[in-house]
Enzyme design. Structure first.
Site, PDB file in Angstrom:
ATOM      1  N   SER A 135       0.844  -1.202   0.000  1.00 10.06           N
ATOM      2  CA  SER A 135       0.000   0.000   0.000  1.00 10.06           C
ATOM      3  C   SER A 135       0.871   1.240   0.000  1.00 10.06           C
ATOM      4  O   SER A 135       1.665   1.454   0.931  1.00 10.06           O
ATOM      5  CB  SER A 135      -0.898   0.026   1.237  1.00 10.06           C
ATOM      6  OG  SER A 135      -1.484   1.319   1.336  1.00 10.06           O
ATOM      7  N   HIS A 195      -1.267  -1.308  -4.245  1.00  8.60           N
ATOM      8  CA  HIS A 195      -2.547  -1.032  -3.563  1.00  8.60           C
ATOM      9  C   HIS A 195      -2.651   0.470  -3.302  1.00  8.60           C
ATOM     10  O   HIS A 195      -1.752   1.075  -2.700  1.00  8.60           O
ATOM     11  CB  HIS A 195      -2.584  -1.823  -2.256  1.00  8.60           C
ATOM     12  CG  HIS A 195      -3.890  -1.764  -1.530  1.00  8.60           C
ATOM     13  ND1 HIS A 195      -4.994  -2.511  -1.888  1.00  8.60           N
ATOM     14  CD2 HIS A 195      -4.266  -1.036  -0.444  1.00  8.60           C
ATOM     15  CE1 HIS A 195      -5.987  -2.260  -1.043  1.00  8.60           C
ATOM     16  NE2 HIS A 195      -5.585  -1.358  -0.168  1.00  8.60           N
ATOM     17  N   ASP A 235      -4.873   3.375  -1.666  1.00 10.11           N
ATOM     18  CA  ASP A 235      -5.912   3.625  -0.667  1.00 10.11           C
ATOM     19  C   ASP A 235      -6.483   5.026  -0.817  1.00 10.11           C
ATOM     20  O   ASP A 235      -5.811   6.016  -0.503  1.00 10.11           O
ATOM     21  CB  ASP A 235      -5.326   3.470   0.743  1.00 10.11           C
ATOM     22  CG  ASP A 235      -5.145   2.021   1.132  1.00 10.11           C
ATOM     23  OD1 ASP A 235      -6.109   1.254   1.021  1.00 10.11           O
ATOM     24  OD2 ASP A 235      -4.023   1.654   1.551  1.00 10.11           O
ATOM     25  N   MET A 252      -9.162   7.690   0.481  1.00  8.51           N
ATOM     26  CA  MET A 252      -9.989   8.011   1.656  1.00  8.51           C
ATOM     27  C   MET A 252     -10.552   9.411   1.505  1.00  8.51           C
ATOM     28  O   MET A 252      -9.835  10.325   1.101  1.00  8.51           O
ATOM     29  CB  MET A 252      -9.137   7.960   2.923  1.00  8.51           C
ATOM     30  CG  MET A 252      -8.446   6.633   3.140  1.00  8.51           C
ATOM     31  SD  MET A 252      -7.451   6.717   4.641  1.00  8.51           S
ATOM     32  CE  MET A 252      -6.707   5.090   4.609  1.00  8.51           C
ATOM     33  N   HIS A 307      -8.478   0.867  -3.714  1.00  8.60           N
ATOM     34  CA  HIS A 307      -9.363   0.590  -2.577  1.00  8.60           C
ATOM     35  C   HIS A 307     -10.055   1.890  -2.194  1.00  8.60           C
ATOM     36  O   HIS A 307      -9.436   2.778  -1.616  1.00  8.60           O
ATOM     37  CB  HIS A 307      -8.514   0.032  -1.423  1.00  8.60           C
ATOM     38  CG  HIS A 307      -9.281  -0.257  -0.173  1.00  8.60           C
ATOM     39  ND1 HIS A 307      -8.645  -0.511   1.033  1.00  8.60           N
ATOM     40  CD2 HIS A 307     -10.607  -0.360   0.079  1.00  8.60           C
ATOM     41  CE1 HIS A 307      -9.566  -0.750   1.964  1.00  8.60           C
ATOM     42  NE2 HIS A 307     -10.756  -0.646   1.418  1.00  8.60           N
ATOM     43  N   MET A 349     -12.214   3.926  -0.013  1.00  5.63           N
ATOM     44  CA  MET A 349     -12.854   4.089   1.300  1.00  5.63           C
ATOM     45  C   MET A 349     -13.584   5.427   1.271  1.00  5.63           C
ATOM     46  O   MET A 349     -13.172   6.412   1.894  1.00  5.63           O
ATOM     47  CB  MET A 349     -11.785   4.034   2.407  1.00  5.63           C
ATOM     48  CG  MET A 349     -11.264   2.624   2.619  1.00  5.63           C
ATOM     49  SD  MET A 349      -9.698   2.586   3.506  1.00  5.63           S
ATOM     50  CE  MET A 349      -8.583   2.871   2.133  1.00  5.63           C
ATOM     51  N   MET A 394     -11.238  -6.506   5.547  1.00  4.10           N
ATOM     52  CA  MET A 394     -10.447  -5.578   6.353  1.00  4.10           C
ATOM     53  C   MET A 394     -10.111  -6.228   7.687  1.00  4.10           C
ATOM     54  O   MET A 394     -11.010  -6.647   8.428  1.00  4.10           O
ATOM     55  CB  MET A 394     -11.221  -4.275   6.614  1.00  4.10           C
ATOM     56  CG  MET A 394     -11.390  -3.364   5.407  1.00  4.10           C
ATOM     57  SD  MET A 394      -9.862  -2.875   4.577  1.00  4.10           S
ATOM     58  CE  MET A 394      -8.930  -2.124   5.921  1.00  4.10           C
ATOM     59  N   GLY A 454      -8.959   3.284   7.551  1.00  2.00           N
ATOM     60  CA  GLY A 454      -8.702   4.695   7.811  1.00  2.00           C
ATOM     61  C   GLY A 454      -7.240   5.035   8.013  1.00  2.00           C
ATOM     62  O   GLY A 454      -6.807   6.123   7.653  1.00  2.00           O
ATOM     63  N   PHE A 455      -6.502   4.094   8.574  1.00  2.00           N
ATOM     64  CA  PHE A 455      -5.110   4.402   8.899  1.00  2.00           C
ATOM     65  C   PHE A 455      -4.226   3.184   8.701  1.00  2.00           C
ATOM     66  O   PHE A 455      -4.652   2.058   8.970  1.00  2.00           O
ATOM     67  CB  PHE A 455      -4.991   4.874  10.358  1.00  2.00           C
ATOM     68  CG  PHE A 455      -5.802   6.106  10.638  1.00  2.00           C
ATOM     69  CD1 PHE A 455      -5.259   7.369  10.419  1.00  2.00           C
ATOM     70  CD2 PHE A 455      -7.111   6.002  11.084  1.00  2.00           C
ATOM     71  CE1 PHE A 455      -6.024   8.510  10.649  1.00  2.00           C
ATOM     72  CE2 PHE A 455      -7.880   7.146  11.315  1.00  2.00           C
ATOM     73  CZ  PHE A 455      -7.335   8.404  11.093  1.00  2.00           C
ATOM     74  N   GLY A 461      -0.682   1.077   9.770  1.00  2.00           N
ATOM     75  CA  GLY A 461       0.073   0.865  10.991  1.00  2.00           C
ATOM     76  C   GLY A 461      -0.709   0.354  12.185  1.00  2.00           C
ATOM     77  O   GLY A 461      -0.214   0.401  13.308  1.00  2.00           O
ATOM     78  N   ASP A 518      -6.427  -6.941   4.244  1.00  2.00           N
ATOM     79  CA  ASP A 518      -5.849  -5.594   4.314  1.00  2.00           C
ATOM     80  C   ASP A 518      -5.882  -5.092   5.753  1.00  2.00           C
ATOM     81  O   ASP A 518      -6.955  -4.952   6.334  1.00  2.00           O
ATOM     82  CB  ASP A 518      -6.679  -4.667   3.403  1.00  2.00           C
ATOM     83  CG  ASP A 518      -6.108  -3.270   3.297  1.00  2.00           C
ATOM     84  OD1 ASP A 518      -5.065  -2.982   3.902  1.00  2.00           O
ATOM     85  OD2 ASP A 518      -6.744  -2.460   2.585  1.00  2.00           O
ATOM     86  N   GLY A 519      -4.684  -4.847   6.297  1.00  2.00           N
ATOM     87  CA  GLY A 519      -4.585  -4.247   7.626  1.00  2.00           C
ATOM     88  C   GLY A 519      -3.748  -5.091   8.565  1.00  2.00           C
ATOM     89  O   GLY A 519      -4.110  -6.232   8.877  1.00  2.00           O
ATOM     90  N   GLY A 520      -2.598  -4.576   8.952  1.00  2.00           N
ATOM     91  CA  GLY A 520      -1.763  -5.272   9.922  1.00  2.00           C
ATOM     92  C   GLY A 520      -1.051  -6.490   9.377  1.00  2.00           C
ATOM     93  O   GLY A 520      -0.598  -7.343  10.145  1.00  2.00           O
ATOM     94  N   GLY A 550       1.229  -2.213   4.096  1.00  2.00           N
ATOM     95  CA  GLY A 550       1.705  -0.835   3.991  1.00  2.00           C
ATOM     96  C   GLY A 550       2.947  -0.637   4.821  1.00  2.00           C
ATOM     97  O   GLY A 550       4.075  -0.601   4.315  1.00  2.00           O
TER      98      GLY A 550
HETATM   99  C1  DX5 Z   1      -6.278   1.007   5.896  1.00  2.00           C
HETATM  100  C2  DX5 Z   1      -5.850   0.768   4.470  1.00  2.00           C
HETATM  101  C3  DX5 Z   1      -4.726  -0.182   4.375  1.00  2.00           C
HETATM  102  C4  DX5 Z   1      -3.491   0.285   5.068  1.00  2.00           C
HETATM  103  C5  DX5 Z   1      -2.657  -0.908   5.423  1.00  2.00           C
HETATM  104  O1  DX5 Z   1      -7.450   1.709   5.937  1.00  2.00           O
HETATM  105  O2  DX5 Z   1      -6.914   0.254   3.690  1.00  2.00           O
HETATM  106  O3  DX5 Z   1      -4.451  -0.550   3.023  1.00  2.00           O
HETATM  107  O4  DX5 Z   1      -2.732   1.171   4.314  1.00  2.00           O
HETATM  108  O5  DX5 Z   1      -1.591  -0.476   6.211  1.00  2.00           O
HETATM  109  P1  DX5 Z   1      -0.833  -1.464   7.179  1.00  2.00           P
HETATM  110  O6  DX5 Z   1      -0.297  -2.588   6.344  1.00  2.00           O
HETATM  111  O7  DX5 Z   1       0.215  -0.604   7.767  1.00  2.00           O
HETATM  112  O8  DX5 Z   1      -1.839  -1.967   8.180  1.00  2.00           O
HETATM  113 ZN    ZN Z   2      -6.472  -0.639   1.622  1.00  2.00          ZN
END
Ligand code: DX5
Ligand code: ZN
Length: 220
Positions: free
Chosen positions: A9, A32, A34, A36, A65, A67, A136, A141-142, A144, A174-176, A196
């Protein structure tokens, strides 16, 4: 089974140096992106003009993606800007199946995403309408944030349904996603892995991609 798809990402990249940041992940399968809007999620990232700029510097698959609220109103901008697949949120779309058909008719992959609290069951009968289901594993939204392992129940339910019906819908998570979590996601049945901070927070993003791919392949 197919090789895992690793999708860094660029939300975690240095936006002032996006060309170099994308060159650093040239071996990744997808990029990817993102998007928002500050409404659907409490954060703002970038929009179609940035996607168009990314499209000018890479031939990689651009995995967008969204959002955002009211995705029906905006998808054409992302298609025109070079998206190869567009994933919108089921919570934001008035008619997810109609929107997926519109994307496919435009020659773009159709993806649908679910927040952690959104159940998968209502979507199962429509899986054939989607190229990708994006689960998800954090609240969107964020970058990390910490991986939510309970979301793998959703992945397992999807994997069983997709396999039972012989569909080619991909399961993306997606996420963590990081070296410590990607194995469990792969074992649960994911095909594509967004990362990401685990990629762009690493000293060598290209090596981080290779390591994530190796760890996912070992569990699939
Ligand atoms: C969160 C995004 C993710 C995010 C993943 O809302 O959709 O794609 O950037 O970031 P990490 O891999 O750091 O969780
Ligand atoms: Zn994403």
């Amino acid at each position: 089974m197919r090789q895992p798809i690793i999708a860094p990402s660029i939300l975690s990249a240095d936006f002032a140096r996006l060309d170099r940041e994308i060159a650093a992940i040239a071996d990744a399968d997808w990029v990817h992106v993102d998007v928002m809007d500050g409404h659907f999620v409490p954060n703002l990232s970038f929009g179609a003009p940035v996607l168009a700029a990314v499209d000018r510097v890479t031939d990689q698959h651009l995995d967008v993606h969204l959002m955002i609220e009211n995705p029906e109103r905006w998808v054409d901008d992302y298609i025109a800007a070079g998206a190869d697949s567009v994933t919108f949120h089921v919570e934001a779309a008035a008619d997810p199946v109609a929107l997926a058909r519109r994307l496919r008719a435009a020659g773009v992959g159709a993806g649908v995403s679910l927040r952690p609290g959104t159940p998968i069951e209502p979507l199962l009968e429509h899986l054939g309408e989607f190229d990708v289901v994006l689960v998800m594993s954090v609240e969107p939204g964020f970058g990390g944030q910490s991986f939510m392992p309970d979301q793998l129940d959703k992945v397992r339910a999807l994997r069983a349904e997709i396999d039972a019906r012989g569909l080619d819908t991909l399961i993306e998570i997606d996420g963590g996603i990081a070296p410590a979590t990607i194995g469990a996601a792969a074992a649960a049945g994911c095909d594509a892995f967004v990362a990401g901070s685990a990629v762009y927070g690493a000293g060598d993003p290209g090596a981080a991609v290779a390591e994530l791919r190796r760890l996912a392949a070992a569990e699939r």
